[in-house]
Design a protein around this motif. Structure first.
Motif, PDB file in Angstrom:
ATOM      1  N   TRP A   1       0.826  -1.203   0.000  1.00  0.00           N
ATOM      2  CA  TRP A   1       0.000   0.000   0.000  1.00  0.00           C
ATOM      3  C   TRP A   1       0.866   1.262   0.000  1.00  0.00           C
ATOM      4  O   TRP A   1       0.528   2.252  -0.658  1.00  0.00           O
ATOM      5  CB  TRP A   1      -0.935   0.007   1.226  1.00  0.00           C
ATOM      6  N   GLU A   2       1.982   1.238   0.733  1.00  0.00           N
ATOM      7  CA  GLU A   2       2.888   2.389   0.719  1.00  0.00           C
ATOM      8  C   GLU A   2       3.468   2.616  -0.673  1.00  0.00           C
ATOM      9  O   GLU A   2       3.612   3.746  -1.137  1.00  0.00           O
ATOM     10  CB  GLU A   2       4.022   2.177   1.732  1.00  0.00           C
ATOM     11  N   LEU A   3       3.815   1.502  -1.354  1.00  0.00           N
ATOM     12  CA  LEU A   3       4.315   1.610  -2.730  1.00  0.00           C
ATOM     13  C   LEU A   3       3.256   2.224  -3.642  1.00  0.00           C
ATOM     14  O   LEU A   3       3.551   3.107  -4.462  1.00  0.00           O
ATOM     15  CB  LEU A   3       4.730   0.233  -3.244  1.00  0.00           C
ATOM     16  N   ALA A   4       2.015   1.751  -3.493  1.00  0.00           N
ATOM     17  CA  ALA A   4       0.932   2.298  -4.313  1.00  0.00           C
ATOM     18  C   ALA A   4       0.769   3.797  -4.064  1.00  0.00           C
ATOM     19  O   ALA A   4       0.549   4.577  -5.008  1.00  0.00           O
ATOM     20  CB  ALA A   4      -0.377   1.564  -4.009  1.00  0.00           C
ATOM     21  N   PHE A   5       0.888   4.213  -2.791  1.00  0.00           N
ATOM     22  CA  PHE A   5       0.741   5.624  -2.467  1.00  0.00           C
ATOM     23  C   PHE A   5       1.890   6.442  -3.064  1.00  0.00           C
ATOM     24  O   PHE A   5       1.676   7.551  -3.570  1.00  0.00           O
ATOM     25  CB  PHE A   5       0.690   5.815  -0.953  1.00  0.00           C
ATOM     26  N   GLU A   6       3.122   5.895  -3.016  1.00  0.00           N
ATOM     27  CA  GLU A   6       4.258   6.617  -3.583  1.00  0.00           C
ATOM     28  C   GLU A   6       4.114   6.777  -5.088  1.00  0.00           C
ATOM     29  O   GLU A   6       4.421   7.836  -5.652  1.00  0.00           O
ATOM     30  CB  GLU A   6       5.557   5.894  -3.240  1.00  0.00           C
ATOM     31  N   VAL A   7       3.641   5.717  -5.756  1.00  0.00           N
ATOM     32  CA  VAL A   7       3.428   5.813  -7.199  1.00  0.00           C
ATOM     33  C   VAL A   7       2.335   6.832  -7.507  1.00  0.00           C
ATOM     34  O   VAL A   7       2.462   7.652  -8.424  1.00  0.00           O
ATOM     35  CB  VAL A   7       3.063   4.438  -7.782  1.00  0.00           C
ATOM     36  N   PHE A   8       1.256   6.794  -6.717  1.00  0.00           N
ATOM     37  CA  PHE A   8       0.162   7.747  -6.904  1.00  0.00           C
ATOM     38  C   PHE A   8       0.648   9.184  -6.698  1.00  0.00           C
ATOM     39  O   PHE A   8       0.350  10.082  -7.481  1.00  0.00           O
ATOM     40  CB  PHE A   8      -0.970   7.411  -5.921  1.00  0.00           C
ATOM     41  N   SER A   9       1.426   9.410  -5.631  1.00  0.00           N
ATOM     42  CA  SER A   9       1.904  10.755  -5.300  1.00  0.00           C
ATOM     43  C   SER A   9       2.944  11.263  -6.288  1.00  0.00           C
ATOM     44  O   SER A   9       3.130  12.478  -6.438  1.00  0.00           O
ATOM     45  CB  SER A   9       2.489  10.775  -3.885  1.00  0.00           C
ATOM     46  N   SER A  10       3.647  10.344  -6.950  1.00  0.00           N
ATOM     47  CA  SER A  10       4.728  10.771  -7.851  1.00  0.00           C
ATOM     48  C   SER A  10       4.199  11.540  -9.051  1.00  0.00           C
ATOM     49  O   SER A  10       4.964  12.192  -9.762  1.00  0.00           O
ATOM     50  CB  SER A  10       5.526   9.557  -8.333  1.00  0.00           C
ATOM     51  N   ARG A  11       2.895  11.502  -9.284  1.00  0.00           N
ATOM     52  CA  ARG A  11       2.318  12.277 -10.376  1.00  0.00           C
ATOM     53  C   ARG A  11       2.087  13.731  -9.974  1.00  0.00           C
ATOM     54  O   ARG A  11       1.801  14.572 -10.820  1.00  0.00           O
ATOM     55  CB  ARG A  11       0.983  11.664 -10.815  1.00  0.00           C
ATOM     56  N   ASP A  12       2.166  14.007  -8.686  1.00  0.00           N
ATOM     57  CA  ASP A  12       1.916  15.353  -8.162  1.00  0.00           C
ATOM     58  C   ASP A  12       3.235  16.107  -8.045  1.00  0.00           C
ATOM     59  O   ASP A  12       4.096  15.730  -7.241  1.00  0.00           O
ATOM     60  CB  ASP A  12       1.243  15.252  -6.793  1.00  0.00           C
ATOM     61  N   PRO A  13       3.452  17.185  -8.821  1.00  0.00           N
ATOM     62  CA  PRO A  13       4.724  17.914  -8.751  1.00  0.00           C
ATOM     63  C   PRO A  13       5.045  18.434  -7.359  1.00  0.00           C
ATOM     64  O   PRO A  13       6.219  18.606  -7.015  1.00  0.00           O
ATOM     65  CB  PRO A  13       4.524  19.071  -9.742  1.00  0.00           C
ATOM     66  N   ALA A  14       4.021  18.704  -6.546  1.00  0.00           N
ATOM     67  CA  ALA A  14       4.263  19.222  -5.201  1.00  0.00           C
ATOM     68  C   ALA A  14       4.864  18.163  -4.287  1.00  0.00           C
ATOM     69  O   ALA A  14       5.482  18.490  -3.273  1.00  0.00           O
ATOM     70  CB  ALA A  14       2.968  19.752  -4.594  1.00  0.00           C
ATOM     71  N   GLN A  15       4.683  16.868  -4.613  1.00  0.00           N
ATOM     72  CA  GLN A  15       5.189  15.782  -3.764  1.00  0.00           C
ATOM     73  C   GLN A  15       6.285  14.963  -4.425  1.00  0.00           C
ATOM     74  O   GLN A  15       7.076  14.313  -3.734  1.00  0.00           O
ATOM     75  CB  GLN A  15       4.035  14.841  -3.378  1.00  0.00           C
ATOM     76  N   ALA A  16       6.334  14.962  -5.751  1.00  0.00           N
ATOM     77  CA  ALA A  16       7.307  14.142  -6.463  1.00  0.00           C
ATOM     78  C   ALA A  16       8.729  14.630  -6.193  1.00  0.00           C
ATOM     79  O   ALA A  16       8.963  15.820  -5.973  1.00  0.00           O
ATOM     80  CB  ALA A  16       7.024  14.174  -7.960  1.00  0.00           C
ATOM     81  N   VAL A  17       9.668  13.714  -6.236  1.00  0.00           N
ATOM     82  CA  VAL A  17      11.085  14.048  -6.063  1.00  0.00           C
ATOM     83  C   VAL A  17      11.894  13.328  -7.129  1.00  0.00           C
ATOM     84  O   VAL A  17      11.461  12.309  -7.681  1.00  0.00           O
ATOM     85  CB  VAL A  17      11.597  13.660  -4.651  1.00  0.00           C
ATOM     86  N   GLY A  18      13.075  13.869  -7.403  1.00  0.00           N
ATOM     87  CA  GLY A  18      14.014  13.204  -8.301  1.00  0.00           C
ATOM     88  C   GLY A  18      13.435  12.932  -9.676  1.00  0.00           C
ATOM     89  O   GLY A  18      12.821  13.803 -10.310  1.00  0.00           O
TER      90      GLY A  18
END
Length: 475
Positions: free
Chosen positions: A57-74
């Motif tokens: 579930w944490e992986l799913a959340f990280e993938v979901f959040s990575s589309r948001d420029p405010a939360q994405a990194v690298g």
């Protein structure tokens, strides 16, 4: 919407929720008496399974959040920014065009030959080899090596012979400069030597060279700093040769270098993406032109646009109903073309640099913008030593002042003499001081010192070097 991706985002399960679901599923399958306590064998197995599901579930959340420029990194932020057509700016080394000189009649200075920016002792290497001939080159550089007054010295320049016999109080090089100009050449002092050239043509010297002068011949080459990062190279700062390379005897940059740049951080990329996404909706506004310059022109490191919307000239010389784009980095033509494509219709672009471009209809357009211009700072300090501390020396004091000045004087920063004390009093053993300053257009101009603040325009910046710092002990 789906079960887990809702209107408010991804509905992820916690570790406790995962454990409770597994316990309930096992009790439904094996009966309510199935042992699930945390310290039982079944409970330990349930804990491991729950941890695995929770991690998923944490992986799913990280993938979901990575589309948001405010939360994405690298890399994820790179992908998000790419949706707006923006690429992260990588680190880049400072580069500068400088004339590579030789004392030989002809020489090929090899790729990789090293020159030094004496400020900070930064090495620059030659990008490709430069071939020089004394009989036809871009510039000659003449150095006095013990010449005498009232003595004939004949220079067979390609624009005409010049005979120097100086009986005046002027230095021989100064007198030679006057004679060269009369003969049709151009001449100016740089770094204590006399540069000689001819506009729109090569210059040369032939035949027997006069005694008591060193005559260098040079052509332009491109030099790049050996380390990437935020570095600059102002006129005259690339002025020393590293090591011993046959035929490479001197170097001097007559133009300002293209600044280097640090790699763009995540936060910087987020801000630039947001500005671009907002301003790109409009056309012809100051933020829109800035955004296009920063994102569409290769090599641009900084851009700002200022408009004069009034019917009178403003206090920095901008004409009525005009705008000025101040741009660091990038090729002149590329910058001018970007300004042309994004400027408001009927509004005059203004600046200290003008470039002719060809528009979409094949017509020629003159486009102006500004480049940051160096103003040469001179500092004269009269000082007393402080007996209770050990003075570490003149060179240490100069280096400390120079290091402070490199940080202090960015574009548009006025020269306030009293602020220079910050650089002085970091050196032990310095007592009371008095400070005078001057700004000149060229590094060879004579300074007129004063103690008042010197204003610097929004397109200029003060630059200091150790040879323009004078330290005098108080009597």
């Amino acid at each position: 919407m789906g079960t887990y991706v809702t209107e408010s985002g991804l509905k992820r399960k916690t570790l406790q929720e995962c454990r409770a679901e597994i316990e309930n599923a096992l009790k439904q399958a094996f009966g309510p008496s199935f042992e699930t306590s945390a310290d039982s064998p079944n409970g330990l197995l349930i804990s491991q399974l729950a941890l695995g599901f929770s991690n998923a579930w944490e992986l799913a959340f990280e993938v979901f959040s990575s589309r948001d420029p405010a939360q994405a990194v690298g890399v994820s932020l790179d992908f998000a920014a790419a949706l707006n057509g923006i690429t992260r700016q990588s680190a880049r080394a400072c580069s500068v065009n400088a004339v590579a000189f030789t004392l030989d009649s002809s020489a090929t200075i090899p790729q990789g030959a090293t020159a030094v920016r004496t400020r900070g002792n930064l090495d620059f290497t030659l990008d490709s080899s430069v071939t020089v001939s004394r009989s036809a080159c871009e510039k000659l550089m003449i150095e006095d090596d013990g010449s005498q007054k009232n003595t004939d010295y004949v220079f067979h320049f390609t624009f005409g012979d010049v005979t120097l016999n100086n009986s005046t109080e002027q230095s021989n090089l100064y007198r030679l400069r006057q004679l060269i100009i009369v003969a049709g050449g151009k001449a100016e002092f740089y770094g204590g030597r006399l540069a000689v050239w001819v506009d729109d043509s090569t210059v040369g010297i032939t035949g027997q060279l006069p005694d008591d002068f060193n005559i260098y011949a040079g052509n332009t080459g491109s030099f790049t700093a050996v380390t990437e990062g935020l570095q600059t190279c102002d006129i005259g700062e690339l002025d020393a040769v590293r090591g011993s390379v046959t035929g490479f005897d001197a170097v001097y940059n007559f133009v300002v270098g293209v600044p280097g740049r640090d790699a763009e951080t995540d936060e910087e990329l987020r801000v630039r993406r947001a500005i671009y996404a907002q301003s790109i909706k409009s056309c012809g506004t100051d933020p829109s032109i800035e955004a296009h310059l920063l994102n569409d022109v290769p090599g641009v490191t900084a851009a700002s646009v200022t408009s004069n919307r009034n019917m009178t000239t403003d206090n920095e010389g901008r004409p009525p109903k005009s705008f000025e784009a101040l741009v660091g980095g990038g090729e002149d033509y590329d910058v001018a073309m970007c300004v042309w494509k994004n400027q408001p219709s009927g509004i005059q672009p203004y600046g200290n640099t003008s470039v002719e471009i060809v528009d979409e209809d094949g017509d020629r357009q003159m486009i102006s913008f500004s480049r940051p211009r160096a103003k040469y700072l001179w500092v004269r300090i009269t000082y007393r030593l402080y007996d209770e501390e050990t003075f570490t020396g003149i060179e240490t004091l100069k280096a400390a002042i120079l290091q402070w000045a490199d940080i202090e004087y960015n574009i548009g920063k006025d020269v306030i003499p009293d602020r220079i004390y910050q650089g002085i009093y970091g050196v032990p053993g310095v007592g009371q001081c008095s400070i005078e300053v001057a700004l000149t257009e060229n590094p060879t101009d004579s300074p007129n010192y004063e103690t008042d603040t010197i204003p610097v325009s929004s397109t200029d910046y003060a630059v200091l070097s150790t040879d323009r710092i004078t330290l005098t002990p108080a009597t």
